[in-house]
Design a protein around this motif. Structure first.
Motif, PDB file in Angstrom:
ATOM      1  N   ASN A  79      -3.171   8.914 -16.719  1.00  0.00           N
ATOM      2  CA  ASN A  79      -3.445   7.747 -15.850  1.00  0.00           C
ATOM      3  C   ASN A  79      -2.477   6.596 -16.460  1.00  0.00           C
ATOM      4  O   ASN A  79      -2.281   5.498 -15.816  1.00  0.00           O
ATOM      5  CB  ASN A  79      -4.847   7.258 -16.465  1.00  0.00           C
ATOM      6  CG  ASN A  79      -5.708   8.150 -15.806  1.00  0.00           C
ATOM      7  OD1 ASN A  79      -5.669   8.716 -14.660  1.00  0.00           O
ATOM      8  ND2 ASN A  79      -6.687   8.621 -16.490  1.00  0.00           N
ATOM      9  N   ARG A  80      -2.091   6.454 -17.657  1.00  0.00           N
ATOM     10  CA  ARG A  80      -0.906   5.480 -18.122  1.00  0.00           C
ATOM     11  C   ARG A  80       0.290   5.637 -17.121  1.00  0.00           C
ATOM     12  O   ARG A  80       0.665   4.486 -16.891  1.00  0.00           O
ATOM     13  CB  ARG A  80      -0.660   5.725 -19.750  1.00  0.00           C
ATOM     14  CG  ARG A  80       0.269   4.456 -19.979  1.00  0.00           C
ATOM     15  CD  ARG A  80       0.580   4.786 -21.518  1.00  0.00           C
ATOM     16  NE  ARG A  80       1.333   5.986 -21.698  1.00  0.00           N
ATOM     17  CZ  ARG A  80       2.943   6.121 -21.602  1.00  0.00           C
ATOM     18  NH1 ARG A  80       3.457   5.155 -20.967  1.00  0.00           N
ATOM     19  NH2 ARG A  80       3.275   7.322 -21.524  1.00  0.00           N
ATOM     20  N   VAL A  81       0.785   6.872 -17.183  1.00  0.00           N
ATOM     21  CA  VAL A  81       2.064   6.916 -16.468  1.00  0.00           C
ATOM     22  C   VAL A  81       1.886   6.554 -14.839  1.00  0.00           C
ATOM     23  O   VAL A  81       2.506   5.921 -14.126  1.00  0.00           O
ATOM     24  CB  VAL A  81       2.577   8.451 -16.487  1.00  0.00           C
ATOM     25  CG1 VAL A  81       3.605   8.439 -15.364  1.00  0.00           C
ATOM     26  CG2 VAL A  81       2.895   8.750 -17.898  1.00  0.00           C
ATOM     27  N   LEU A  82       0.601   7.047 -14.062  1.00  0.00           N
ATOM     28  CA  LEU A  82       0.259   6.484 -13.127  1.00  0.00           C
ATOM     29  C   LEU A  82       0.289   4.912 -12.803  1.00  0.00           C
ATOM     30  O   LEU A  82       0.757   4.509 -11.836  1.00  0.00           O
ATOM     31  CB  LEU A  82      -1.033   7.050 -12.620  1.00  0.00           C
ATOM     32  CG  LEU A  82      -1.285   8.097 -12.001  1.00  0.00           C
ATOM     33  CD1 LEU A  82      -2.740   8.813 -11.633  1.00  0.00           C
ATOM     34  CD2 LEU A  82      -0.185   8.357 -10.726  1.00  0.00           C
ATOM     35  N   ALA A  83      -0.226   4.308 -14.072  1.00  0.00           N
ATOM     36  CA  ALA A  83      -0.483   2.854 -13.790  1.00  0.00           C
ATOM     37  C   ALA A  83       0.968   2.193 -14.089  1.00  0.00           C
ATOM     38  O   ALA A  83       1.276   1.321 -13.289  1.00  0.00           O
ATOM     39  CB  ALA A  83      -1.350   2.351 -15.013  1.00  0.00           C
ATOM     40  N   ARG A 111      -4.342   4.057  -2.965  1.00  0.00           N
ATOM     41  CA  ARG A 111      -5.642   3.867  -3.357  1.00  0.00           C
ATOM     42  C   ARG A 111      -5.833   4.152  -4.943  1.00  0.00           C
ATOM     43  O   ARG A 111      -4.989   4.733  -5.206  1.00  0.00           O
ATOM     44  CB  ARG A 111      -6.499   4.840  -2.652  1.00  0.00           C
ATOM     45  CG  ARG A 111      -6.694   6.182  -2.731  1.00  0.00           C
ATOM     46  CD  ARG A 111      -7.572   6.916  -1.777  1.00  0.00           C
ATOM     47  NE  ARG A 111      -7.582   8.160  -1.668  1.00  0.00           N
ATOM     48  CZ  ARG A 111      -7.892   9.180  -2.655  1.00  0.00           C
ATOM     49  NH1 ARG A 111      -8.911   8.586  -3.669  1.00  0.00           N
ATOM     50  NH2 ARG A 111      -7.956  10.418  -2.514  1.00  0.00           N
ATOM     51  N   ASP A 112      -6.997   3.553  -5.207  1.00  0.00           N
ATOM     52  CA  ASP A 112      -7.052   3.692  -6.889  1.00  0.00           C
ATOM     53  C   ASP A 112      -7.439   5.296  -7.081  1.00  0.00           C
ATOM     54  O   ASP A 112      -8.236   5.830  -6.322  1.00  0.00           O
ATOM     55  CB  ASP A 112      -8.089   2.760  -7.491  1.00  0.00           C
ATOM     56  CG  ASP A 112      -7.523   1.162  -7.491  1.00  0.00           C
ATOM     57  OD1 ASP A 112      -6.289   1.186  -7.194  1.00  0.00           O
ATOM     58  OD2 ASP A 112      -8.411   0.330  -7.338  1.00  0.00           O
ATOM     59  N   VAL A 113      -6.761   5.700  -8.165  1.00  0.00           N
ATOM     60  CA  VAL A 113      -7.229   7.032  -8.497  1.00  0.00           C
ATOM     61  C   VAL A 113      -7.290   6.994 -10.278  1.00  0.00           C
ATOM     62  O   VAL A 113      -6.376   6.538 -10.810  1.00  0.00           O
ATOM     63  CB  VAL A 113      -6.235   7.876  -8.042  1.00  0.00           C
ATOM     64  CG1 VAL A 113      -6.507   9.283  -8.991  1.00  0.00           C
ATOM     65  CG2 VAL A 113      -6.221   8.460  -6.560  1.00  0.00           C
ATOM     66  N   THR A 114      -8.308   7.772 -10.844  1.00  0.00           N
ATOM     67  CA  THR A 114      -8.665   7.740 -12.209  1.00  0.00           C
ATOM     68  C   THR A 114      -8.560   9.269 -12.430  1.00  0.00           C
ATOM     69  O   THR A 114      -9.475  10.014 -11.960  1.00  0.00           O
ATOM     70  CB  THR A 114      -9.595   7.088 -12.792  1.00  0.00           C
ATOM     71  OG1 THR A 114      -9.604   5.688 -12.686  1.00  0.00           O
ATOM     72  CG2 THR A 114      -9.614   7.592 -14.260  1.00  0.00           C
TER      73      THR A 114
END
Length: 203
Positions: free
Chosen positions: A27-31, A38-41
């Motif tokens: 999730n850190r790399v995604l951000a 769209r938002d993804v967690t």
């Protein structure tokens, strides 16, 4: 076969080339590195779903390594939380990626603990009696992929041991370079787009 034991014993053998890549906070790399439509967690459950799919279809989830259409997964045997099967595929050689070789892997998916083991083999007799033989152009290797971290902050973990007689610096360099890549590993990108339906752009 105790897949974990085979890998751990190989890991402790003098002369092998063993690499434990740094864990990736998905999730850190995604951000930090991606623009998503769209938002993804990511959750641990999602990351493990990806690992199980990748184990069964490596040519789909690792297209940069496994030749398209080359992967064969032989039938699974399930017992308690474990799933065992063998897969054969044509993969790029680690130290000579312009060339491909046949790789045989005995796979164990530990669904309860979210750990996947891949034990390399020199040959394999298929259920219908055919003999498959692995390439001799690189050492046999064993791999563990696993999921760690909190449910909503999963870590992608990967370690590999190549059965060399002496530590091979060329192979260490390959994985050192891989570890420096700031983006997610290709199999997570494939899962993001193919299975979650999320379009993305690298920043």
């Amino acid at each position: 076969m105790d897949h974990e034991k085979v890998l751990d014993e190989a890991w402790r053998t003098p002369g092998v080339t063993a690499i434990d890549l740094p864990p990736v906070d998905v999730n850190r790399v995604l951000a930090d590195r991606y623009q998503l439509d769209r938002d993804v967690t990511f959750t641990r459950e999602m990351l493990w779903d990806m690992e199980a799919r990748k184990a069964a279809a490596p040519d789909i989830y690792i297209p940069t390594v496994v030749a398209a259409g080359s992967a064969t997964k032989f039938p699974s045997v399930r017992h308690e939380g474990l799933e065992d099967f063998t897969r054969v595929s044509d993969q790029r050689l680690w130290a000579d990626p312009a060339r491909f070789g046949t790789i045989i892997e005995h796979v164990r998916l530990d669904h309860d603990n979210q750990r996947a083991f891949f034990v390399g083999a020199a040959d394999f007799v298929t259920p219908d009696g055919d003999t498959r033989t692995a390439t001799t152009d690189q050492p046999i290797f064993h791999v563990e992929h696993s999921v760690a971290g909190a449910e909503d902050r999963p870590l992608n973990r990967w370690r590999i041991v190549l059965l060399t007689e002496h530590v091979d610096q060329r192979l260490l360099d390959v994985f050192t370079t891989m570890a420096q890549d700031p983006y997610l590993r290709v199999f997570i990108e494939v899962y993001l787009q193919k299975d979650l339906g999320v379009s993305f752009r690298r920043k």
